[in-house]
Scaffold this motif. Structure first.
Motif, PDB file in Angstrom:
ATOM      1  N   ARG A   1       0.767  -1.228  -0.051  1.00  0.00           N
ATOM      2  CA  ARG A   1      -0.065   0.004   0.089  1.00  0.00           C
ATOM      3  C   ARG A   1       0.775   1.299  -0.055  1.00  0.00           C
ATOM      4  O   ARG A   1       0.644   2.280  -0.684  1.00  0.00           O
ATOM      5  N   ILE A   2       1.807   1.270   0.920  1.00  0.00           N
ATOM      6  CA  ILE A   2       2.917   2.468   0.774  1.00  0.00           C
ATOM      7  C   ILE A   2       3.578   2.501  -0.597  1.00  0.00           C
ATOM      8  O   ILE A   2       3.586   3.825  -1.170  1.00  0.00           O
ATOM      9  N   ALA A   3       3.790   1.467  -1.060  1.00  0.00           N
ATOM     10  CA  ALA A   3       4.442   1.746  -2.539  1.00  0.00           C
ATOM     11  C   ALA A   3       3.400   2.518  -3.363  1.00  0.00           C
ATOM     12  O   ALA A   3       3.698   3.178  -4.328  1.00  0.00           O
ATOM     13  N   ARG A   4       2.129   2.043  -3.361  1.00  0.00           N
ATOM     14  CA  ARG A   4       1.050   2.514  -4.388  1.00  0.00           C
ATOM     15  C   ARG A   4       0.988   4.195  -3.879  1.00  0.00           C
ATOM     16  O   ARG A   4       0.942   5.081  -4.901  1.00  0.00           O
ATOM     17  N   LEU A   5       0.940   4.422  -2.643  1.00  0.00           N
ATOM     18  CA  LEU A   5       0.832   5.836  -1.997  1.00  0.00           C
ATOM     19  C   LEU A   5       1.814   6.774  -2.946  1.00  0.00           C
ATOM     20  O   LEU A   5       1.853   7.726  -3.269  1.00  0.00           O
ATOM     21  N   LEU A   6       3.148   6.129  -2.580  1.00  0.00           N
ATOM     22  CA  LEU A   6       4.308   6.595  -2.951  1.00  0.00           C
ATOM     23  C   LEU A   6       4.383   7.017  -4.487  1.00  0.00           C
ATOM     24  O   LEU A   6       4.589   8.047  -5.007  1.00  0.00           O
ATOM     25  N   GLU A   7       4.186   5.886  -5.276  1.00  0.00           N
ATOM     26  CA  GLU A   7       3.848   6.116  -6.802  1.00  0.00           C
ATOM     27  C   GLU A   7       2.939   6.723  -7.096  1.00  0.00           C
ATOM     28  O   GLU A   7       3.248   8.002  -8.160  1.00  0.00           O
ATOM     29  N   ARG A   8       1.856   7.063  -6.492  1.00  0.00           N
ATOM     30  CA  ARG A   8       0.785   7.936  -6.899  1.00  0.00           C
ATOM     31  C   ARG A   8       1.013   9.368  -6.422  1.00  0.00           C
ATOM     32  O   ARG A   8       0.896  10.420  -7.392  1.00  0.00           O
ATOM     33  N   HIS A   9       1.746   9.538  -5.362  1.00  0.00           N
ATOM     34  CA  HIS A   9       2.365  10.972  -4.736  1.00  0.00           C
ATOM     35  C   HIS A   9       3.438  11.391  -5.939  1.00  0.00           C
ATOM     36  O   HIS A   9       3.175  12.402  -6.453  1.00  0.00           O
ATOM     37  N   VAL A  10       4.246  10.700  -6.269  1.00  0.00           N
ATOM     38  CA  VAL A  10       5.257  11.158  -7.406  1.00  0.00           C
ATOM     39  C   VAL A  10       4.520  11.375  -8.765  1.00  0.00           C
ATOM     40  O   VAL A  10       4.846  12.303  -9.438  1.00  0.00           O
ATOM     41  N   ARG A  11       3.818  10.512  -9.299  1.00  0.00           N
ATOM     42  CA  ARG A  11       3.069  10.444 -10.718  1.00  0.00           C
ATOM     43  C   ARG A  11       2.306  11.760 -10.746  1.00  0.00           C
ATOM     44  O   ARG A  11       2.266  12.426 -11.535  1.00  0.00           O
ATOM     45  N   ALA A  12       1.602  12.188  -9.472  1.00  0.00           N
ATOM     46  CA  ALA A  12       0.844  13.396  -9.735  1.00  0.00           C
ATOM     47  C   ALA A  12       1.785  14.673  -9.691  1.00  0.00           C
ATOM     48  O   ALA A  12       1.170  15.740  -9.915  1.00  0.00           O
ATOM     49  N   ARG A  13       3.242  14.620  -9.370  1.00  0.00           N
ATOM     50  CA  ARG A  13       3.760  15.869  -9.193  1.00  0.00           C
ATOM     51  C   ARG A  13       4.703  15.892 -10.516  1.00  0.00           C
ATOM     52  O   ARG A  13       5.335  17.060 -10.655  1.00  0.00           O
ATOM     53  N   VAL A  14       4.896  14.729 -11.383  1.00  0.00           N
ATOM     54  CA  VAL A  14       5.847  14.912 -12.281  1.00  0.00           C
ATOM     55  C   VAL A  14       5.011  15.368 -13.773  1.00  0.00           C
ATOM     56  O   VAL A  14       4.171  14.824 -13.824  1.00  0.00           O
ATOM     57  N   ASP A  15       5.724  16.362 -14.365  1.00  0.00           N
ATOM     58  CA  ASP A  15       4.900  16.831 -15.437  1.00  0.00           C
ATOM     59  C   ASP A  15       4.828  15.634 -16.492  1.00  0.00           C
ATOM     60  O   ASP A  15       5.719  14.678 -16.626  1.00  0.00           O
ATOM     61  N   ALA A  16       3.642  15.664 -17.083  1.00  0.00           N
ATOM     62  CA  ALA A  16       3.283  14.609 -17.949  1.00  0.00           C
ATOM     63  C   ALA A  16       4.494  14.525 -19.111  1.00  0.00           C
ATOM     64  O   ALA A  16       4.543  13.435 -19.796  1.00  0.00           O
ATOM     65  N   ARG A  17       4.948  15.517 -19.280  1.00  0.00           N
ATOM     66  CA  ARG A  17       5.945  15.432 -20.621  1.00  0.00           C
ATOM     67  C   ARG A  17       7.346  14.514 -20.414  1.00  0.00           C
ATOM     68  O   ARG A  17       8.194  14.319 -21.254  1.00  0.00           O
ATOM     69  N   PHE A  18       7.378  14.208 -19.012  1.00  0.00           N
ATOM     70  CA  PHE A  18       8.722  13.417 -18.760  1.00  0.00           C
ATOM     71  C   PHE A  18       8.197  11.900 -18.862  1.00  0.00           C
ATOM     72  O   PHE A  18       7.022  11.589 -18.580  1.00  0.00           O
ATOM     73  N   ASP A  19       9.357  11.145 -18.971  1.00  0.00           N
ATOM     74  CA  ASP A  19       8.950   9.676 -18.725  1.00  0.00           C
ATOM     75  C   ASP A  19       9.334   9.230 -17.280  1.00  0.00           C
ATOM     76  O   ASP A  19      10.566   9.738 -16.959  1.00  0.00           O
ATOM     77  N   VAL A  20       8.528   8.628 -16.672  1.00  0.00           N
ATOM     78  CA  VAL A  20       8.689   8.412 -15.242  1.00  0.00           C
ATOM     79  C   VAL A  20       8.750   6.846 -14.873  1.00  0.00           C
ATOM     80  O   VAL A  20       7.917   6.177 -15.601  1.00  0.00           O
ATOM     81  N   SER A  21       9.742   6.365 -14.185  1.00  0.00           N
ATOM     82  CA  SER A  21       9.764   4.795 -13.914  1.00  0.00           C
ATOM     83  C   SER A  21      10.189   4.979 -12.359  1.00  0.00           C
ATOM     84  O   SER A  21      10.671   5.524 -11.595  1.00  0.00           O
TER      85      SER A  21
END
Lengths: 460, 460
Positions: free
Chosen positions: A338-358
């Motif tokens: 669950r923490i992994a999901r929260l972290l990933e959501r937090h990250v993806r919500a903040r990174v500009d969509a024009r970047f590639d995020v891994s």
């Protein structure tokens, strides 16, 4: 009478015990180094042969990696308790070898300390259990409990083989208790029972722009910068109170009031703590004590950041990618997935969509917390008082021992983490050592403990 | 009549001009590489000897690094204008040499392009000025203006020697104009006059905890983490509109309305821009166009971040230090020293006092902005139209040419940045080239320009 004979046997045997331990310590069973694979197996065989000689059934259990040593003595009968003794016979790499006062695999007693790689972590402490078992069998012809030894050779590299074995076979062991000696006494040599371990969720985040590095004069301001972006994301991980600012992060935390009360009673020598840490930059979550922060509170720490140019002098480059490694330490009530999901959501919500995020999870383990009211924990306290002369404290451990929650969920018995190291034992560093006095007294403690394992639950 | 003779001389001489240029390009005058120090001097001597042969007084002026070539022709008299032609005879390193189609120091004409290291940056363009001067002297026996050539051999490594020379001697030159050909035409081959350069303030920030790396399980949560702290600071550099969030950063910016209007009229091929950048991650300060962001707006870009463990897999380390390099590109009205103070104040206000903070300025240069109404700029536009067939645009340059603001403040004359490269000329990369057609036409432009240098001010 028989207890006196057991202790007399131990006292009489100490010189030989040390010589045997040295034989064990001389085997360079470095699990992380493929060049030592045969040495690791040799150490497993040494354990198997040694416990066979004591009178236990013993075998190697092959895994995808290094073998397990499984040894059993079931002669106490169905009415007696069954205890699992877990430990590991593999050791950390000895590097840097040149920093050792004496060679890492040439053990010796010096200044009241048994020096050598594995002396405290964990060969020395495994061996103390073997000698407690030997003392009972030799002095009385029997053990006061059924004993299952589970020794692994991959603790320093993730315990994959043991975890797979436990998932398949752990429930069938039918244990009333698990005893693990792979920890240390508290500051000042106060006996310590570990009441909690933190879990972990380790992730790696990479933000890529596309294309190569660009000149910051020619392109800066109009081309998105993944280093700026990564800094923005990482900088959003904490609030001004040093609390983790990831939505939902603290939800569900199950802080046992009795554990909290015990932690608050644990004495801490602040100066000694700073000395051990080597820094005065002590701080953390607002409104929490140092020990609460270490043992009962979750964290989000960055382990590494890498982006762009890091050599000497100025270089006017716009990086093409930026990477960070970070992990959470987790406490009771926090699920790593669950923490992994929260972290990933937090990250993806903040990174500009024009970047590639891994976003990749590199390691994961749940937290563990003892039942502070368990009879097993109550049983050991007077033994520590008797043999070590002081009342024990309940301590937490901020680290993660991945196999402990797996033992808890598969073997399904109370777990006692009772170690005989001391703070500063250099367990992953040069000049690792085990106190000779604690080596001796610990064997007495463990011998008494074998006779006092409470039955667990009523279902058996 | 005399102007026709000058142009006829140029047309007749082109084959020889190219051969002479090749001689110049063959000298590997790589200023950054101490192994090429003698080659750099050889290129200076080649320039000195070449302009002497044209009929100018020429000398080497020693510096702490590579020599300057100073050449003068003052025969036009006190009533005529005096123009400083600045350029550089040093070149970028040719690495990676294997990526060149033909060897970097064996120039050749291929597909209408003169290939070779320095073809466009800047030997080729310096040489065009020499041939424009030669054409006047050979065809008419005189130059239409007094000319002072100032050539340096350290442009690619910071111009320290020239900057020191200009501070001592720049004001005594008594120039009406400075002409520099070290830039490029605009997209699509539109003639371009550079109307602004950004300045720079480059800094390195290191945050140290004290002590060495620590285990994140044992210590995490209670020991401050410099990587967390650095991320927090770097993450505070921008707001959600991608504006720099350092207090006072935009104060005093002097955005000339005429320049802004010109930039807004400059055509931009968005697809071509993305192609050149190699990425579609185009973005920046909210409410500004790409060209405004590149030319007229300041930036704060991170160039590198380094902390902790960055190898493969998970490692649970609390870093002991974290470092970042970052720089601002600055625009008219921003003083590098003031920006350095603002940045340092911003950083120190945000870093916990228990850390040790080092903030160092690694490079600094003020911005430069042309007076868009200067007669010098007006004089060149019709020449570009005549020889290149198209109307020129005013462009900015997002980069920094450190010597330009120094020329502006010491020589104290209008500066014309008029270059003959093309976008994609690989000036710091393998297969650097100069258009052969622009090489020829540019010499005609520069020859005409010599006859049209306006007097500057009324004080002389």
């Amino acid at each position: 009478v028989s207890e006196g004979a057991v202790h007399a046997y131990i006292d009489a045997g100490m010189d030989r015990f040390r010589r045997e331990l040295y034989d064990f310590l001389r085997i360079p069973s470095v699990s992380a180094d493929p060049a030592h694979a045969r040495d690791v197996r040799r150490a497993a065989e040494w354990c198997r042969d040694h416990v066979r000689a004591l009178g236990m059934d013993a075998r190697l259990e092959e895994t995808d990696g290094h073998p397990l040593v499984i040894a059993e003595w079931r002669g106490a009968g169905a009415a007696a308790a069954t205890v699992v003794v877990y430990g590991h016979y593999d050791v950390q790499p000895p590097d840097p070898v040149a920093a050792w006062t004496t060679p890492p695999f040439e053990p010796e007693l010096r200044d009241g300390r048994i020096h050598g790689r594995g002396a405290v972590d964990d060969k020395g402490q495994v061996f103390m259990h073997l000698k407690a078992i030997e003392a009972h069998l030799a002095a009385t012809g029997a053990l006061p409990a059924n004993v299952v030894l589970v020794l692994e050779g991959e603790e320093e590299v993730g315990s994959a083989g043991l975890i797979a074995y436990l998932r398949d076979h752990g429930a069938r062991i039918g244990a009333d208790a698990v005893v693990i000696s792979d920890t240390a006494l508290w500051q000042g040599g106060i006996p310590a029972i570990v009441a909690s371990l933190r879990g972990t969720l380790y992730a790696e985040l990479t933000i890529r722009r596309g294309g190569g590095e660009l000149h910051s004069g020619t392109w800066g301001g109009a081309v998105l910068n993944p280093a700026n972006e990564l800094a923005g994301v990482l900088g959003s991980f904490h609030d001004r109170d040093a609390r983790v600012a990831v939505a939902g992060f603290y939800d569900g935390i199950d802080e046992a009031p009795e554990l909290l009360a015990r932690v608050r009673r644990t004495p801490l020598d602040r100066a000694g703590f700073e000395r051990e840490a080597g820094t005065r930059a002590i701080g953390g979550e607002r409104g929490r004590s140092i020990l609460e922060r270490l043992w009962l509170r979750p964290t989000l720490d960055i382990h590494g950041i890498e982006s762009g140019y890091t050599g000497p002098g100025p270089k006017t480059v716009l990086p093409a990618r930026a990477t960070a490694k970070f992990s959470c330490r987790l406490v009771a009530g926090q699920c790593p997935d669950r923490i992994a999901r929260l972290l990933e959501r937090h990250v993806r919500a903040r990174v500009d969509a024009r970047f590639d995020v891994s976003f990749r999870v590199l390691a994961s383990a749940p937290p563990w917390q003892a039942d502070p009211g368990a009879p097993l924990l109550a049983a050991v306290a007077p033994l520590l008082k008797r043999h070590l002369g002081r009342d024990a404290v309940f301590v937490g451990d901020g680290g993660t021992i991945g196999v402990v929650p797996v033992l808890a969920s598969t073997v399904a018995a109370p777990i006692l983490l009772l170690g005989f190291g001391l703070p500063g034992s250099n367990e992953h560093a040069p000049d690792e050592w085990l106190s000779n006095a604690l080596f001796e007294r610990g064997i007495h403690v463990l011998a008494d403990l074998l006779a006092r394992i409470p039955r667990h639950g009523s279902s058996r």
